[in-house]
Design a protein around this motif. Sequence first.
Motif, PDB file in Angstrom:
ATOM      1  N   MET A 108       0.780  -1.463   0.039  1.00  0.00           N
ATOM      2  CA  MET A 108      -0.057  -0.064  -0.038  1.00  0.00           C
ATOM      3  C   MET A 108       0.771   1.011   0.031  1.00  0.00           C
ATOM      4  O   MET A 108       0.637   2.320  -0.526  1.00  0.00           O
ATOM      5  N   VAL A 109       2.010   1.182   0.701  1.00  0.00           N
ATOM      6  CA  VAL A 109       2.991   2.236   0.519  1.00  0.00           C
ATOM      7  C   VAL A 109       3.488   2.564  -0.609  1.00  0.00           C
ATOM      8  O   VAL A 109       3.570   3.792  -1.127  1.00  0.00           O
ATOM      9  N   ALA A 110       3.870   1.535  -1.295  1.00  0.00           N
ATOM     10  CA  ALA A 110       4.339   1.610  -2.881  1.00  0.00           C
ATOM     11  C   ALA A 110       3.465   2.462  -3.654  1.00  0.00           C
ATOM     12  O   ALA A 110       3.603   3.242  -4.397  1.00  0.00           O
ATOM     13  N   GLY A 111       2.059   1.790  -3.599  1.00  0.00           N
ATOM     14  CA  GLY A 111       1.154   2.283  -4.313  1.00  0.00           C
ATOM     15  C   GLY A 111       0.630   3.928  -4.122  1.00  0.00           C
ATOM     16  O   GLY A 111       0.436   4.690  -4.755  1.00  0.00           O
ATOM     17  N   ALA A 112       0.978   4.319  -2.622  1.00  0.00           N
ATOM     18  CA  ALA A 112       0.542   5.790  -2.270  1.00  0.00           C
ATOM     19  C   ALA A 112       1.696   6.613  -2.879  1.00  0.00           C
ATOM     20  O   ALA A 112       1.380   7.619  -3.301  1.00  0.00           O
ATOM     21  N   PHE A 113       2.922   6.135  -2.989  1.00  0.00           N
ATOM     22  CA  PHE A 113       3.965   6.815  -3.548  1.00  0.00           C
ATOM     23  C   PHE A 113       3.689   6.979  -5.080  1.00  0.00           C
ATOM     24  O   PHE A 113       3.904   8.029  -5.847  1.00  0.00           O
ATOM     25  N   ALA A 114       3.470   5.828  -5.767  1.00  0.00           N
ATOM     26  CA  ALA A 114       3.144   5.832  -7.224  1.00  0.00           C
ATOM     27  C   ALA A 114       1.966   6.668  -7.484  1.00  0.00           C
ATOM     28  O   ALA A 114       2.106   7.875  -8.265  1.00  0.00           O
ATOM     29  N   ALA A 115       0.820   6.582  -6.710  1.00  0.00           N
ATOM     30  CA  ALA A 115      -0.222   7.383  -7.169  1.00  0.00           C
ATOM     31  C   ALA A 115      -0.277   8.897  -6.619  1.00  0.00           C
ATOM     32  O   ALA A 115      -0.565   9.756  -7.273  1.00  0.00           O
ATOM     33  N   GLY A 116       0.415   9.092  -5.570  1.00  0.00           N
ATOM     34  CA  GLY A 116       0.875  10.523  -4.998  1.00  0.00           C
ATOM     35  C   GLY A 116       1.497  11.306  -5.662  1.00  0.00           C
ATOM     36  O   GLY A 116       1.475  12.240  -6.091  1.00  0.00           O
ATOM     37  N   GLY A 117       2.616  10.604  -6.222  1.00  0.00           N
ATOM     38  CA  GLY A 117       3.493  11.303  -7.095  1.00  0.00           C
ATOM     39  C   GLY A 117       2.979  11.554  -8.367  1.00  0.00           C
ATOM     40  O   GLY A 117       3.051  12.677  -9.014  1.00  0.00           O
ATOM     41  N   GLY A 118       2.205  10.716  -8.988  1.00  0.00           N
ATOM     42  CA  GLY A 118       1.499  10.974 -10.188  1.00  0.00           C
ATOM     43  C   GLY A 118       0.347  12.056  -9.811  1.00  0.00           C
ATOM     44  O   GLY A 118       0.378  13.100 -10.921  1.00  0.00           O
ATOM     45  N   ALA A 119      -0.219  12.211  -8.798  1.00  0.00           N
ATOM     46  CA  ALA A 119      -1.146  13.169  -8.452  1.00  0.00           C
ATOM     47  C   ALA A 119      -0.559  14.649  -8.412  1.00  0.00           C
ATOM     48  O   ALA A 119      -0.925  15.596  -8.993  1.00  0.00           O
ATOM     49  N   GLY A 120       0.750  14.609  -7.822  1.00  0.00           N
ATOM     50  CA  GLY A 120       1.602  15.587  -7.793  1.00  0.00           C
ATOM     51  C   GLY A 120       1.687  16.467  -9.080  1.00  0.00           C
ATOM     52  O   GLY A 120       1.601  17.497  -9.424  1.00  0.00           O
ATOM     53  N   LEU A 121       2.211  15.516 -10.117  1.00  0.00           N
ATOM     54  CA  LEU A 121       2.500  15.863 -11.448  1.00  0.00           C
ATOM     55  C   LEU A 121       1.225  16.312 -12.223  1.00  0.00           C
ATOM     56  O   LEU A 121       1.241  17.327 -12.886  1.00  0.00           O
ATOM     57  N   TYR A 122       0.027  15.841 -11.989  1.00  0.00           N
ATOM     58  CA  TYR A 122      -1.166  16.216 -12.661  1.00  0.00           C
ATOM     59  C   TYR A 122      -1.628  17.643 -11.855  1.00  0.00           C
ATOM     60  O   TYR A 122      -1.906  18.566 -12.823  1.00  0.00           O
ATOM     61  N   ILE A 123      -1.388  17.684 -10.676  1.00  0.00           N
ATOM     62  CA  ILE A 123      -1.575  19.067  -9.916  1.00  0.00           C
ATOM     63  C   ILE A 123      -0.846  20.183 -10.540  1.00  0.00           C
ATOM     64  O   ILE A 123      -1.364  21.277 -10.609  1.00  0.00           O
ATOM     65  N   ALA A 124       0.311  19.793 -10.918  1.00  0.00           N
ATOM     66  CA  ALA A 124       1.429  20.659 -11.283  1.00  0.00           C
ATOM     67  C   ALA A 124       0.923  21.345 -12.824  1.00  0.00           C
ATOM     68  O   ALA A 124       1.287  22.317 -13.095  1.00  0.00           O
ATOM     69  N   ALA A 143       2.439  13.953 -16.024  1.00  0.00           N
ATOM     70  CA  ALA A 143       0.985  13.840 -15.630  1.00  0.00           C
ATOM     71  C   ALA A 143       0.258  12.648 -16.256  1.00  0.00           C
ATOM     72  O   ALA A 143      -0.539  11.946 -15.224  1.00  0.00           O
ATOM     73  N   LEU A 144       0.521  12.196 -17.345  1.00  0.00           N
ATOM     74  CA  LEU A 144      -0.006  11.167 -18.000  1.00  0.00           C
ATOM     75  C   LEU A 144       0.390   9.813 -17.357  1.00  0.00           C
ATOM     76  O   LEU A 144      -0.562   8.794 -16.936  1.00  0.00           O
ATOM     77  N   GLY A 145       1.701   9.852 -16.649  1.00  0.00           N
ATOM     78  CA  GLY A 145       1.978   8.650 -16.056  1.00  0.00           C
ATOM     79  C   GLY A 145       1.061   8.511 -14.702  1.00  0.00           C
ATOM     80  O   GLY A 145       1.236   7.547 -14.356  1.00  0.00           O
ATOM     81  N   GLY A 146       1.184   9.604 -14.109  1.00  0.00           N
ATOM     82  CA  GLY A 146       0.438   9.716 -13.011  1.00  0.00           C
ATOM     83  C   GLY A 146      -1.253   9.153 -13.139  1.00  0.00           C
ATOM     84  O   GLY A 146      -1.536   8.408 -12.160  1.00  0.00           O
ATOM     85  N   VAL A 147      -1.566   9.407 -14.195  1.00  0.00           N
ATOM     86  CA  VAL A 147      -3.163   8.671 -14.381  1.00  0.00           C
ATOM     87  C   VAL A 147      -2.990   7.345 -14.605  1.00  0.00           C
ATOM     88  O   VAL A 147      -3.731   6.674 -14.289  1.00  0.00           O
ATOM     89  N   ALA A 148      -1.925   7.006 -15.360  1.00  0.00           N
ATOM     90  CA  ALA A 148      -1.406   5.541 -15.712  1.00  0.00           C
ATOM     91  C   ALA A 148      -1.385   4.775 -14.271  1.00  0.00           C
ATOM     92  O   ALA A 148      -1.835   3.709 -14.160  1.00  0.00           O
ATOM     93  N   ALA A 149      -0.732   5.463 -13.362  1.00  0.00           N
ATOM     94  CA  ALA A 149      -0.554   4.779 -12.193  1.00  0.00           C
ATOM     95  C   ALA A 149      -1.819   4.589 -11.340  1.00  0.00           C
ATOM     96  O   ALA A 149      -1.938   3.470 -10.800  1.00  0.00           O
ATOM     97  N   ALA A 150      -2.681   5.605 -11.358  1.00  0.00           N
ATOM     98  CA  ALA A 150      -3.704   5.489 -10.419  1.00  0.00           C
ATOM     99  C   ALA A 150      -4.726   4.399 -11.027  1.00  0.00           C
ATOM    100  O   ALA A 150      -5.156   3.543 -10.457  1.00  0.00           O
TER     101      ALA A 150
END
Length: 130
Positions: A1-17, A103-110
């Motif tokens: 779950m922690v790894a998923g949180a990093f992947a999705a959270g990092g991706g969300a950060g890029l999307y928000i950027a 950001a596209l990578g972030g959407v893919a991760a989620a």
Amino acid sequence: MVAGAFAAGGGAGLYIALLVEVGETTERASAWAMVGGAAVLGLFAFAEVVTRHPTRNIAEAVHHMTRGAYAREWWLGGQLLGVVAPIVLGALYLSGAGLWVGALGGVAAAAGIWFADDAFVKAGQSVPLA
């Protein structure tokens, strides 16, 4: 779950950027979090496939997930979309590609995490519990 949180959270950060100025340091940190989290998810998936499981029911559930009814969701959705795509797109962003690539990578991760978790739960429920 922690790894998923990093992947999705990092991706969300890029999307928000894409929407709000957060600064290059935050963007790069988000990209590294996404890439690192996705890589760890890939390592866990690899371990799940190659390790010996302690009970027949677990081995059957893993078979359903990786080779049976949920294999397409697990491999294409979970691993290709949720692991490979964020790593590749995050690396491209870190190499100088546009922010939209990360950001596209972030959407893919989620999306990929959802597919992998869905296949994992369904496969676990497809075998007898006792």
